[in-house]
Design a protein around this motif. Sequence first.
Motif, mmCIF file in Angstrom:
data_model
loop_
_atom_site.group_PDB
_atom_site.id
_atom_site.type_symbol
_atom_site.label_atom_id
_atom_site.label_comp_id
_atom_site.label_asym_id
_atom_site.label_seq_id
_atom_site.Cartn_x
_atom_site.Cartn_y
_atom_site.Cartn_z
ATOM 1 N N VAL A 1 0.876 -1.173 0.000
ATOM 2 C CA VAL A 1 0.000 0.000 0.000
ATOM 3 C C VAL A 1 0.914 1.223 0.000
ATOM 4 N N VAL A 2 0.551 2.222 -0.798
ATOM 5 C CA VAL A 2 1.311 3.476 -0.834
ATOM 6 C C VAL A 2 0.344 4.588 -0.460
ATOM 7 N N VAL A 3 0.728 5.400 0.517
ATOM 8 C CA VAL A 3 -0.177 6.448 1.011
ATOM 9 C C VAL A 3 0.374 7.829 0.666
ATOM 10 N N SER A 4 -0.457 8.677 0.068
ATOM 11 C CA SER A 4 0.008 9.998 -0.375
ATOM 12 C C SER A 4 0.146 10.995 0.770
ATOM 13 N N HIS A 5 -0.797 10.995 1.709
ATOM 14 C CA HIS A 5 -0.714 11.898 2.868
ATOM 15 C C HIS A 5 -1.712 11.480 3.944
ATOM 16 N N ALA A 6 -1.651 12.157 5.094
ATOM 17 C CA ALA A 6 -2.324 11.636 6.291
ATOM 18 C C ALA A 6 -3.807 11.962 6.422
ATOM 19 N N HIS A 7 -4.370 12.789 5.545
ATOM 20 C CA HIS A 7 -5.789 13.109 5.706
ATOM 21 C C HIS A 7 -6.647 11.841 5.707
ATOM 22 N N ILE A 8 -7.698 11.882 6.535
ATOM 23 C CA ILE A 8 -8.534 10.689 6.734
ATOM 24 C C ILE A 8 -9.189 10.213 5.437
ATOM 25 N N ASP A 9 -9.487 11.138 4.511
ATOM 26 C CA ASP A 9 -10.110 10.680 3.257
ATOM 27 C C ASP A 9 -9.094 9.977 2.350
ATOM 28 N N HIS A 10 -7.827 9.883 2.808
ATOM 29 C CA HIS A 10 -6.808 9.120 2.076
ATOM 30 C C HIS A 10 -6.271 7.939 2.894
ATOM 31 N N THR A 11 -6.564 7.936 4.195
ATOM 32 C CA THR A 11 -6.001 6.903 5.076
ATOM 33 C C THR A 11 -7.047 6.191 5.946
ATOM 34 N N GLY A 12 -8.248 6.764 6.029
ATOM 35 C CA GLY A 12 -9.215 6.343 7.061
ATOM 36 C C GLY A 12 -9.721 4.924 6.968
ATOM 37 N N CYS A 13 -9.476 4.216 5.855
ATOM 38 C CA CYS A 13 -9.879 2.800 5.796
ATOM 39 C C CYS A 13 -8.690 1.855 5.966
ATOM 40 N N LEU A 14 -7.488 2.413 6.208
ATOM 41 C CA LEU A 14 -6.321 1.542 6.424
ATOM 42 C C LEU A 14 -6.543 0.541 7.574
ATOM 43 N N PRO A 15 -7.130 0.976 8.702
ATOM 44 C CA PRO A 15 -7.319 -0.005 9.787
ATOM 45 C C PRO A 15 -8.226 -1.164 9.384
ATOM 46 N N LEU A 16 -9.167 -0.890 8.472
ATOM 47 C CA LEU A 16 -10.059 -1.959 8.009
ATOM 48 C C LEU A 16 -9.276 -2.980 7.184
ATOM 49 N N LEU A 17 -8.276 -2.465 6.467
ATOM 50 C CA LEU A 17 -7.413 -3.332 5.660
ATOM 51 C C LEU A 17 -6.737 -4.382 6.555
ATOM 52 N N SER A 18 -6.200 -3.930 7.688
ATOM 53 C CA SER A 18 -5.564 -4.929 8.560
ATOM 54 C C SER A 18 -6.619 -5.771 9.268
ATOM 55 N N LYS A 19 -7.761 -5.162 9.587
ATOM 56 C CA LYS A 19 -8.847 -5.942 10.208
ATOM 57 C C LYS A 19 -9.277 -7.084 9.281
ATOM 58 N N GLN A 20 -9.276 -6.808 7.958
ATOM 59 C CA GLN A 20 -9.729 -7.822 6.992
ATOM 60 C C GLN A 20 -8.602 -8.769 6.553
ATOM 61 N N GLY A 21 -7.404 -8.603 7.137
ATOM 62 C CA GLY A 21 -6.388 -9.630 6.901
ATOM 63 C C GLY A 21 -5.108 -9.201 6.223
ATOM 64 N N TYR A 22 -4.938 -7.904 5.909
ATOM 65 C CA TYR A 22 -3.707 -7.464 5.241
ATOM 66 C C TYR A 22 -2.564 -7.356 6.247
ATOM 67 N N THR A 23 -1.403 -7.892 5.881
ATOM 68 C CA THR A 23 -0.254 -7.828 6.795
ATOM 69 C C THR A 23 1.004 -7.311 6.097
ATOM 70 N N GLY A 24 0.860 -6.819 4.865
ATOM 71 C CA GLY A 24 2.024 -6.340 4.106
ATOM 72 C C GLY A 24 2.423 -4.918 4.482
ATOM 73 N N PRO A 25 3.394 -4.355 3.741
ATOM 74 C CA PRO A 25 3.894 -3.015 4.078
ATOM 75 C C PRO A 25 2.985 -1.878 3.596
ATOM 76 N N VAL A 26 3.044 -0.756 4.321
ATOM 77 C CA VAL A 26 2.358 0.480 3.932
ATOM 78 C C VAL A 26 3.447 1.551 3.836
ATOM 79 N N TYR A 27 3.726 2.026 2.614
ATOM 80 C CA TYR A 27 4.820 2.966 2.412
ATOM 81 C C TYR A 27 4.321 4.409 2.410
ATOM 82 N N THR A 28 5.024 5.262 3.153
ATOM 83 C CA THR A 28 4.698 6.688 3.136
ATOM 84 C C THR A 28 5.831 7.482 3.796
ATOM 85 N N THR A 29 5.665 8.795 3.911
ATOM 86 C CA THR A 29 6.747 9.620 4.480
ATOM 87 C C THR A 29 6.767 9.522 6.011
ATOM 88 N N PRO A 30 7.925 9.827 6.625
ATOM 89 C CA PRO A 30 8.009 9.768 8.094
ATOM 90 C C PRO A 30 6.970 10.656 8.784
#
Length: 482
Positions: A64-93
Amino acid sequence: MAIRLHFWGADQTVTGSSHHIECAGQNVLLDCGLFQGKRQQAVEINSHLALTPEQLKAGVLNAVVVSHAHIDHTGCLPLLSKQGYTGPVYTTPATIDLCIPMLKDSAHIQEGDAEFMQRRQSRRKSIHMPEGPPPIQPLYTQDDAAAVCALMKPVKLHTPTIVAGNKDAGFTMASWNAGHMLGSTCVLMEGTEEGQTVRLLFSGDVGRKNLPIIKDPDQAPAADYLIMESTYGDRLHAPAGDVKAKVAALVKKVIGRGGHIIVPAFAVERTQQLVLMLHELIQEKLLPEFPIFVDSPLASAVTDVFKKHTEDWDEGACAFYNRGQDAFGWNRLRFTQTVQESKALNDLRVPFMVMSASGMCEAGRILHHLRNGIEDPRNLVLLTGYQAENTLGRKIEEGQKEVNIFGEPMQVRAEVDSIDALSGHADQQELLDWMAPVAPTLKKVFLVHGEPAAQQVLKGKIEERYKLEVICPKRGDRFEIA
Ligand SMILES: [Zn+2]
């Protein structure tokens, strides 16, 4: 060879950014944002990600590659892990450090809202009122948010990183500063297969020059295809100079009549310009001293992230900060941490300003402030960001006289105003200018993150100025680019 694009969010709308791309059998998700809008529709859209839980559990998604931290770009990430994703999420520090408190807060808001609606439901039942809609389950919990944050891997700007497969078959990413918020980027994805490479540039949200603190957007890199946002595709922002005078006049008027100023906004970041402006106006004695509350449990955490990531500051900000103890006016802000402190604001009889999330009035403590203040004509609701279709913020902005808050009808008697120029989003001209360096090599442009009317206007402008084919995909549309 080809990259297969699968559009899955922020298509002909402005929230829920998510685009699934595939090349050489490698799957990458660009953003995984929360859709905000009508409750039922939001529940339906947010619970279905671009890949199914079965695919996620089977490891089909490589990165997964994330452009920035706003919720309309990141807010479903927790669902991704809830549904079974365990790979990397790349973004800036900086994005990682912002996501940790923001996603936790998002989970907390959803848990809280679900609880509130359930309590309301049981009260209705107890007095034999007709039951409302069925109770809402939170989309994810704070544990899911923590789980996905643990998968985040920092990437350096301007540095190619292989994120899926290898350099001969798969995806390499590189990111550039987007100048939209702290840590925001546009991302170049290079898909390689059979000795050929296709370059796909994803704009993320395009920022603006001269925003306070953060650096101006980098020049966009060369690409073959572009996925670009179009939020303000049909609008031009007012010049910044006029805004300060407008803010001064508005605030003075409200203080004069003893009212409160309610600002729906994400804590600190979006309103930083407003805080700076008020700080200057008070220093210049154009406004009297008055209390400014940031009613958000994560506000101080976010302020700390800002202070930490000086690598993302512009030169002016570094110099400004070094000159004085409170150069940005942060010490003027009073942070309310607990619900009790938040509720105590209701009883305050002196003029004050309160900033609270969410910016589109969809959830969070802002709803309580609106419920308490929207029927008082002395008050002002000041909107500072884009209000998406069907959100409470849009209804208020459009001047509806009656709105539902927590399911109860409320009369809008407070004054309502908005300041577009404080936006972190490029306007039409700035979008056209931002894509100018990329345009000569482009084969096609896909417009996302905009409402249909704005997209049609921008599409016309791009066709006219750059003679390029422009597509405005719908959710679920698939394309092959080669
Ligand atoms: Zn954004």
